[in-house]
Design a protein around this motif. Structure first.
Motif, PDB file in Angstrom:
ATOM      1  N   LEU A  67       2.360  -6.025   3.179  1.00 46.73           N
ATOM      2  CA  LEU A  67       1.878  -7.294   3.733  1.00 46.73           C
ATOM      3  C   LEU A  67       0.376  -7.545   3.555  1.00 46.73           C
ATOM      4  N   TYR A  68      -0.389  -6.484   3.322  1.00 44.15           N
ATOM      5  CA  TYR A  68      -1.856  -6.613   3.253  1.00 44.15           C
ATOM      6  C   TYR A  68      -2.378  -6.700   1.827  1.00 44.15           C
ATOM      7  N   CYS A  69      -1.500  -6.478   0.838  1.00 45.30           N
ATOM      8  CA  CYS A  69      -1.994  -6.181  -0.514  1.00 45.30           C
ATOM      9  C   CYS A  69      -1.780  -7.340  -1.470  1.00 45.30           C
ATOM     10  N   GLY A  70      -2.825  -7.664  -2.221  1.00 44.69           N
ATOM     11  CA  GLY A  70      -2.771  -8.765  -3.166  1.00 44.69           C
ATOM     12  C   GLY A  70      -1.834  -8.524  -4.346  1.00 44.69           C
ATOM     13  N   ILE A 158      -1.269   9.260  -3.100  1.00 43.59           N
ATOM     14  CA  ILE A 158      -0.374   8.298  -2.461  1.00 43.59           C
ATOM     15  C   ILE A 158      -0.719   8.243  -0.975  1.00 43.59           C
ATOM     16  N   LYS A 159      -1.308   7.148  -0.568  1.00 47.11           N
ATOM     17  CA  LYS A 159      -1.807   7.082   0.811  1.00 47.11           C
ATOM     18  C   LYS A 159      -0.659   6.900   1.799  1.00 47.11           C
ATOM     19  N   HIS A 160      -0.739   7.554   2.940  1.00 42.01           N
ATOM     20  CA  HIS A 160       0.317   7.318   3.925  1.00 42.01           C
ATOM     21  C   HIS A 160       0.044   6.029   4.723  1.00 42.01           C
ATOM     22  N   GLU A 161      -1.144   5.469   4.568  1.00 43.31           N
ATOM     23  CA  GLU A 161      -1.561   4.145   5.080  1.00 43.31           C
ATOM     24  C   GLU A 161      -1.736   4.065   6.596  1.00 43.31           C
ATOM     25  N   THR A 162      -0.778   4.539   7.352  1.00 44.64           N
ATOM     26  CA  THR A 162      -0.935   4.658   8.811  1.00 44.64           C
ATOM     27  C   THR A 162       0.109   5.640   9.341  1.00 44.64           C
ATOM     28  N   ILE A 198      -5.793   6.294   4.557  1.00 50.65           N
ATOM     29  CA  ILE A 198      -5.365   5.182   5.411  1.00 50.65           C
ATOM     30  C   ILE A 198      -6.302   3.998   5.189  1.00 50.65           C
ATOM     31  N   MET A 199      -5.875   2.866   5.690  1.00 50.50           N
ATOM     32  CA  MET A 199      -6.800   1.737   5.818  1.00 50.50           C
ATOM     33  C   MET A 199      -7.272   1.680   7.257  1.00 50.50           C
ATOM     34  N   ILE A 200      -8.535   1.411   7.437  1.00 54.80           N
ATOM     35  CA  ILE A 200      -9.101   1.395   8.780  1.00 54.80           C
ATOM     36  C   ILE A 200      -9.361  -0.051   9.193  1.00 54.80           C
ATOM     37  N   GLY A 228     -10.540   3.915   3.642  1.00 53.93           N
ATOM     38  CA  GLY A 228     -11.408   2.752   3.437  1.00 53.93           C
ATOM     39  C   GLY A 228     -11.115   1.690   4.470  1.00 53.93           C
ATOM     40  N   PRO A 229     -11.984   0.679   4.532  1.00 50.94           N
ATOM     41  CA  PRO A 229     -11.733  -0.428   5.454  1.00 50.94           C
ATOM     42  C   PRO A 229     -10.579  -1.282   4.950  1.00 50.94           C
ATOM     43  N   TYR A 230      -9.801  -1.824   5.870  1.00 51.97           N
ATOM     44  CA  TYR A 230      -8.866  -2.885   5.507  1.00 51.97           C
ATOM     45  C   TYR A 230      -9.701  -4.126   5.237  1.00 51.97           C
ATOM     46  N   ILE A 231      -9.478  -4.724   4.083  1.00 51.28           N
ATOM     47  CA  ILE A 231     -10.223  -5.937   3.726  1.00 51.28           C
ATOM     48  C   ILE A 231      -9.274  -7.125   3.786  1.00 51.28           C
ATOM     49  N   HIS A 232      -9.672  -8.105   4.574  1.00 48.61           N
ATOM     50  CA  HIS A 232      -8.852  -9.282   4.768  1.00 48.61           C
ATOM     51  C   HIS A 232      -8.573  -9.949   3.427  1.00 48.61           C
ATOM     52  N   ASN A 233      -7.300 -10.161   3.136  1.00 45.31           N
ATOM     53  CA  ASN A 233      -6.943 -10.793   1.868  1.00 45.31           C
ATOM     54  C   ASN A 233      -6.199 -12.100   2.131  1.00 45.31           C
ATOM     55  N   PRO A 234      -6.853 -13.235   1.856  1.00 49.30           N
ATOM     56  CA  PRO A 234      -6.241 -14.541   2.173  1.00 49.30           C
ATOM     57  C   PRO A 234      -5.024 -14.866   1.322  1.00 49.30           C
ATOM     58  N   THR A 312      -6.177  -7.177  -8.228  1.00 45.93           N
ATOM     59  CA  THR A 312      -6.682  -7.825  -7.015  1.00 45.93           C
ATOM     60  C   THR A 312      -5.978  -7.337  -5.749  1.00 45.93           C
ATOM     61  N   ILE A 313      -6.184  -6.074  -5.406  1.00 48.44           N
ATOM     62  CA  ILE A 313      -5.660  -5.550  -4.136  1.00 48.44           C
ATOM     63  C   ILE A 313      -6.262  -6.362  -2.992  1.00 48.44           C
ATOM     64  N   TYR A 314      -7.576  -6.584  -3.083  1.00 47.82           N
ATOM     65  CA  TYR A 314      -8.294  -7.408  -2.108  1.00 47.82           C
ATOM     66  C   TYR A 314      -9.342  -8.206  -2.872  1.00 47.82           C
ATOM     67  N   PRO A 315      -9.874  -9.279  -2.247  1.00 42.92           N
ATOM     68  CA  PRO A 315     -10.850 -10.107  -2.970  1.00 42.92           C
ATOM     69  C   PRO A 315     -12.097  -9.300  -3.324  1.00 42.92           C
TER      70      PRO A 315
HETATM   71  N1  5AD Z   1      -7.735  -3.815   2.065  1.00 42.16           N
HETATM   72  C1  5AD Z   1      -8.035  -2.515   1.831  1.00 42.16           C
HETATM   73  N2  5AD Z   1      -7.255  -1.682   1.150  1.00 42.16           N
HETATM   74  C2  5AD Z   1      -6.112  -2.171   0.651  1.00 42.16           C
HETATM   75  N3  5AD Z   1      -5.131  -1.573  -0.053  1.00 42.16           N
HETATM   76  C3  5AD Z   1      -4.201  -2.492  -0.314  1.00 42.16           C
HETATM   77  N4  5AD Z   1      -4.535  -3.683   0.227  1.00 42.16           N
HETATM   78  C4  5AD Z   1      -5.726  -3.508   0.836  1.00 42.16           C
HETATM   79  C5  5AD Z   1      -6.586  -4.346   1.580  1.00 42.16           C
HETATM   80  N5  5AD Z   1      -6.309  -5.638   1.807  1.00 42.16           N
HETATM   81  C6  5AD Z   1      -5.139  -0.145  -0.413  1.00 42.16           C
HETATM   82  C7  5AD Z   1      -3.975   0.620   0.193  1.00 42.16           C
HETATM   83  C8  5AD Z   1      -3.175   1.097  -0.993  1.00 42.16           C
HETATM   84  C9  5AD Z   1      -4.127   0.968  -2.144  1.00 42.16           C
HETATM   85  C10 5AD Z   1      -3.444   0.649  -3.406  1.00 42.16           C
HETATM   86  O1  5AD Z   1      -5.003  -0.056  -1.806  1.00 42.16           O
HETATM   87  O2  5AD Z   1      -4.457   1.720   0.938  1.00 42.16           O
HETATM   88  O3  5AD Z   1      -2.763   2.434  -0.876  1.00 42.16           O
END
Ligand code: 5AD
Length: 352
Positions: A67-70, A158-162, A198-200, A228-234, A312-315
């Motif tokens: 849901l978070y990934c471009g 391979i990230k476990h993400e959370t 993980i994403m933080i 890394g930080p979770y980056i908001h992806n519109p 483009t995982i994130y902008p």
């Molecule tokens: N912000 C930060 N990281 C992201 N990933 C995917 N989408 C985002 C986002 N919006 C990271 C995930 C994934 C990797 C391919 O990129 O952690 O494992």
């Protein structure tokens, strides 16, 4: 009454309760002490070298719907590309001539890269070039992962993400939390140096789950830990949510540093990158600060320039060229961190 400042960590084992304390504190002195202590653990176990990895994003196709990934399959805005074996080998050759000792090939989960295709690519790189080979191609069956290892790949990411099963299920339609972690165990059994992370700042993430993530890195003996930080992806379904600012300490980049430092103190002799996403969030200070709070790895983007903007995982607006600008990027990094770049493969060697 103001709570007394917790004295800096003195022994190197932190309990889950300690982790929660450091995730929640807003005392600047405690944080400064934490970063300094983590930097000392990094120096003691890993030395001063910063290990540079060449990161090549070989395909922007993905069959998943995270849901978070471009790159999610149903995102019409993403331009899709794939590199063929010939393009990949040419780019790896350039990277090795430039000085890279680690090549990490990364892709969306793309079945185009079959067991045979990847085996052939890995075999060719192993035979022709002098570099450690890392792969990040998502969840694959154990025999496939073993085959790629036997052909010469030594790292898998391979990230476990959370570590929160409910949050994991919400964010990853059709995926299985248990299976994700089972892949990490399988990779360890095969003999890979295994990367997770993980994403933080994910919407819905809690301090408790981040403490659990750190414990999980230790318990699974993860070799490379990228948070890394979770980056908001519109361009994603999460566009209407923002990280829960009531519960998460801002700014986010500082929160990433806490996790970096805690990972270092808890796992000691692991490879910890200053993540690419942190650099996107804080281009001036991210890498420098992470490298002085426990990190010892950075990734330079060596994806061919014609396609790199489509991953483009994130902008992202700024793209560095890890090939043409390698020398200057390395020099800037060494100057900022005041530490040398390593000259070896940067394998994880266990010291505990
Ligand atoms: N912000 C930060 N990281 C992201 N990933 C995917 N989408 C985002 C986002 N919006 C990271 C995930 C994934 C990797 C391919 O990129 O952690 O494992």
């Amino acid at each position: 009454m103001k709570k007394p400042t917790k004295p800096p960590p003195t022994n190197k084992t932190l309990s889950r309760e300690d982790l929660l304390h450091y995730l929640k504190t807003s005392d600047p002195k405690e944080l400064a002490d934490l970063y300094r202590f983590a930097d000392g653990v990094r120096k003691e176990y890993m030395g001063d070298d910063i290990h540079i990895r060449g990161l090549m994003n070989i395909s922007s196709y993905c069959s998943r719907e995270c849901l978070y990934c471009g790159l999610r399959n149903s995102n019409p805005a993403t331009i899709r590309y794939r590199m063929e074996e010939g393009d990949i080998l040419a780019a790896v050759e350039q990277a090795c001539e430039t000085g890279y000792k680690t090549i990490l090939m990364q892709s969306g989960e793309d079945e185009f890269y079959t067991e045979e295709k990847v085996a052939s690519i890995v075999r060719a790189i192993y035979k022709r070039f002098d570099a450690a080979i890392g792969l990040s191609f998502g969840e694959r069956p154990a025999p496939v992962l073993r085959r790629w290892f036997d052909e010469g790949a030594c790292r898998y990411l391979i990230k476990h993400e959370t570590s929160d099963p409910e949050l994991y299920a919400k964010l990853h339609p059709g995926m299985d939390y248990g299976k994700r972690q089972a892949v990490l165990v399988t990779l360890k059994e095969i003999g890979y140096q295994v990367g997770s992370g993980i994403m933080i700042g994910l919407p819905g993430q809690t301090y408790e789950s981040v403490a659990d993530d750190i414990v999980l890195f230790r318990d699974l003996d993860i070799d490379m830990i990228g948070c890394g930080p979770y980056i908001h992806n519109p361009e994603t379904p999460l566009k209407h949510t923002t990280p829960d600012r009531e519960r998460f300490i801002q700014p986010l980049d500082e929160y990433v540093l806490r996790v970096t430092a805690l990972n270092r103190i808890v796992t000691k002799d692991t490879m910890i990158p200053a993540t690419t996403a942190l650099n996107v969030l804080s281009p001036e200070t991210g890498a420098r600060d992470a490298l002085s709070a426990g990190a010892n790895v950075v990734m330079f983007d060596i994806t061919p320039t014609a396609v790199k903007k489509h991953y483009t995982i994130y902008p992202k607006t700024a793209f560095s060229d890890g090939i043409a600008d390698y020398t200057i990027l390395k020099k800037n990094l060494e100057a900022k961190a005041r530490r040398p770049a390593g000259t070896g493969y940067g394998h994880r060697e266990k010291k505990r």
